[in-house]
Design a protein around this motif. Structure first.
Motif, PDB file in Angstrom:
ATOM      1  N   LEU A   1       8.567 -25.044 -27.230  1.00 27.67           N
ATOM      2  CA  LEU A   1       9.283 -26.420 -27.287  1.00 27.67           C
ATOM      3  C   LEU A   1       8.301 -27.297 -28.117  1.00 27.67           C
ATOM      4  O   LEU A   1       7.047 -27.626 -27.540  1.00 27.67           O
ATOM      5  CB  LEU A   1       9.387 -27.351 -26.182  1.00 27.67           C
ATOM      6  N   GLY A   2       8.621 -27.688 -29.405  1.00 26.28           N
ATOM      7  CA  GLY A   2       7.962 -28.758 -30.232  1.00 26.28           C
ATOM      8  C   GLY A   2       6.486 -28.220 -30.537  1.00 26.28           C
ATOM      9  O   GLY A   2       6.239 -26.758 -30.965  1.00 26.28           O
ATOM     10  N   ILE A   3       5.628 -28.861 -30.326  1.00 25.34           N
ATOM     11  CA  ILE A   3       4.101 -28.222 -30.800  1.00 25.34           C
ATOM     12  C   ILE A   3       3.383 -27.776 -29.519  1.00 25.34           C
ATOM     13  O   ILE A   3       2.594 -28.352 -28.979  1.00 25.34           O
ATOM     14  CB  ILE A   3       3.249 -29.554 -31.419  1.00 25.34           C
ATOM     15  N   GLY A   4       3.665 -26.372 -29.362  1.00 25.02           N
ATOM     16  CA  GLY A   4       2.772 -25.768 -28.475  1.00 25.02           C
ATOM     17  C   GLY A   4       3.135 -25.869 -26.940  1.00 25.02           C
ATOM     18  O   GLY A   4       2.532 -25.378 -26.232  1.00 25.02           O
ATOM     19  N   LEU A   5       4.245 -26.465 -26.818  1.00 28.43           N
ATOM     20  CA  LEU A   5       4.665 -26.732 -25.315  1.00 28.43           C
ATOM     21  C   LEU A   5       5.559 -25.706 -24.987  1.00 28.43           C
ATOM     22  O   LEU A   5       6.729 -25.308 -25.577  1.00 28.43           O
ATOM     23  CB  LEU A   5       5.482 -28.009 -25.130  1.00 28.43           C
ATOM     24  N   LEU A   6       5.334 -24.891 -23.882  1.00 29.90           N
ATOM     25  CA  LEU A   6       6.099 -23.866 -23.593  1.00 29.90           C
ATOM     26  C   LEU A   6       7.463 -24.321 -22.864  1.00 29.90           C
ATOM     27  O   LEU A   6       7.308 -25.269 -22.042  1.00 29.90           O
ATOM     28  CB  LEU A   6       5.499 -23.035 -22.479  1.00 29.90           C
ATOM     29  N   ALA A   7       8.634 -24.034 -23.232  1.00 34.11           N
ATOM     30  CA  ALA A   7       9.828 -24.085 -22.705  1.00 34.11           C
ATOM     31  C   ALA A   7      10.623 -22.880 -22.255  1.00 34.11           C
ATOM     32  O   ALA A   7      11.388 -22.476 -23.012  1.00 34.11           O
ATOM     33  CB  ALA A   7      10.695 -25.187 -23.545  1.00 34.11           C
TER      34      ALA A   7
ATOM     35  N   GLU B   1       4.248 -35.181 -23.442  1.00 31.50           N
ATOM     36  CA  GLU B   1       3.115 -35.388 -23.051  1.00 31.50           C
ATOM     37  C   GLU B   1       2.043 -35.818 -23.928  1.00 31.50           C
ATOM     38  O   GLU B   1       1.172 -36.737 -23.766  1.00 31.50           O
ATOM     39  CB  GLU B   1       2.146 -34.042 -22.512  1.00 31.50           C
ATOM     40  N   ASP B   2       2.418 -35.893 -25.248  1.00 32.04           N
ATOM     41  CA  ASP B   2       1.586 -36.413 -26.400  1.00 32.04           C
ATOM     42  C   ASP B   2       1.998 -37.623 -26.608  1.00 32.04           C
ATOM     43  O   ASP B   2       2.802 -38.005 -27.440  1.00 32.04           O
ATOM     44  CB  ASP B   2       1.546 -35.146 -27.480  1.00 32.04           C
TER      45      ASP B   2
ATOM     46  N   ASN C   1       5.495 -34.415 -17.381  1.00 33.89           N
ATOM     47  CA  ASN C   1       6.362 -34.980 -18.351  1.00 33.89           C
ATOM     48  C   ASN C   1       7.334 -36.102 -17.256  1.00 33.89           C
ATOM     49  O   ASN C   1       7.765 -37.199 -17.728  1.00 33.89           O
ATOM     50  CB  ASN C   1       7.256 -33.941 -19.086  1.00 33.89           C
ATOM     51  N   SER C   2       7.748 -35.594 -16.336  1.00 31.62           N
ATOM     52  CA  SER C   2       8.628 -36.324 -15.324  1.00 31.62           C
ATOM     53  C   SER C   2       7.671 -37.298 -14.689  1.00 31.62           C
ATOM     54  O   SER C   2       8.301 -38.466 -14.439  1.00 31.62           O
ATOM     55  CB  SER C   2       9.219 -35.311 -14.378  1.00 31.62           C
TER      56      SER C   2
END
Length: 310
Positions: A8-14, A220-221, A253-254
């Protein structure tokens, strides 16, 4: 069975599944779902298309515990209606997860619509565009899914009288990347991201009346310009959030979204469960995270979202 991760996006595991042996049973499908309607999201070609997308297809064999759909270039809405005697008039646009690369169409789509139907809510599964289109900078989220969900909320609201739903009780619900997308829809509704061409666009609001974010990622970013956290205001709709503490997509995130909502004076409820990993959807498991649908129903009841129209 361990399901495979997507990015997910820049290096985020989903992940679209966890390390738990999920069954393929659908907890809320009695009787089997039958779509009331399938609508094109766009009246013509979808805006913002660039590059070449291969043919739409499911990425796994039929025996896979999760149906992962890829190469989506034709966005649609599949409408599932509750039994008339249960119908509350509320409706929810469902955004499956999959890292903006695929869509977990059953685990985080049709099965969610079945649950919503069981509590008297019209469930509307949004098949939005994936994967990321050519030219999307690696540090940004793709704009095409946001186009699709903005248009979807407007389209559903335009059908309120026809579908006998309350135009003031239309929510969004998303998982993982779909949770990020639902957060973006809830914070960028007054920022049209595509040309407004017809009466649906010009006369209807893109603002969801409420949002449900389940293990959302991509927030997060805080240096990311399109981070939904940076756009939370007092006009952001009320939210319910649920996450597992051991999720590789950080529960921060939440937690951060909940904090931003409270600071803006927006009603919100947050559940962080000790275990559950990522991608648990709403299938039964030994973990307490599988109770989130009941907690969400209680929240929706408290928010008077499930009160039938008089």
């Amino acid at each position: 069975m361990t399901l495979h991760p997507a990015t997910l996006g820049i290096g985020l595991l989903a992940l679209v599944g966890s390390a738990l042996p999920w069954t393929s049973a659908r907890a809320f499908e009695e009787p089997p779902l039958k779509a009331a309607a399938v609508l094109d999201v766009w009246p013509g070609p979808a805006p913002g298309e660039v590059g070449k997308i291969e043919e739409e297809k499911f990425m796994d064999p039929p025996t896979s515990p999760v149906k992962r759909l890829g190469n989506v270039s034709h966005p649609t809405l599949t409408v599932y209606r509750p039994a008339p005697e249960k119908d509350t008039g509320a409706a929810v646009v469902i955004c499956p997860g999959g890292g903006y690369y695929i869509l977990a169409m059953d685990l985080e789509g049709d099965e969610v619509a079945a649950w919503l139907n069981s509590i008297g809510v019209t469930g509307i599964v949004l098949k939005y565009r994936v994967p990321r289109r050519e030219g999307t900078p690696p540090e940004k989220k793709p704009i095409q899914p946001l186009m699709d969900v903005q248009r979807a909320v407007k389209l559903v609201r335009s059908k309120a009288a026809e579908w006998k739903i309350d135009p003031n009780r239309i929510g969004v619900l998303g998982f993982s990347a779909g949770g990020h997308l639902s957060a973006a829809a809830s914070t960028r509704f007054d920022e049209p991201v595509y040309p407004q061409t017809d009466d649906v666009d010009k006369k209807q609001s893109a603002r969801p009346d409420f949002a449900v974010l389940i293990y959302p990622g991509g927030m997060e970013d805080r240096n990311e310009a399109d981070n939904p956290l940076l756009r939370v205001t007092s006009k952001t709709p009320p939210m319910f959030l649920a996450h597992a503490g051991d999720d590789k997509v950080s529960p921060l995130n939440s937690v951060s979204m909940y904090t931003a909502l409270k600071q803006a004076g927006v009603p919100a409820e947050l559940h962080v469960y000790a275990t559950g990993g990522h991608g648990f959807g709403l299938r039964p498991s030994p973990n307490a995270c599988s109770t989130w649908p009941k907690r969400c129903e209680e929240w929706m009841t408290a928010m008077k979202l499930l009160t039938p129209k008089s």
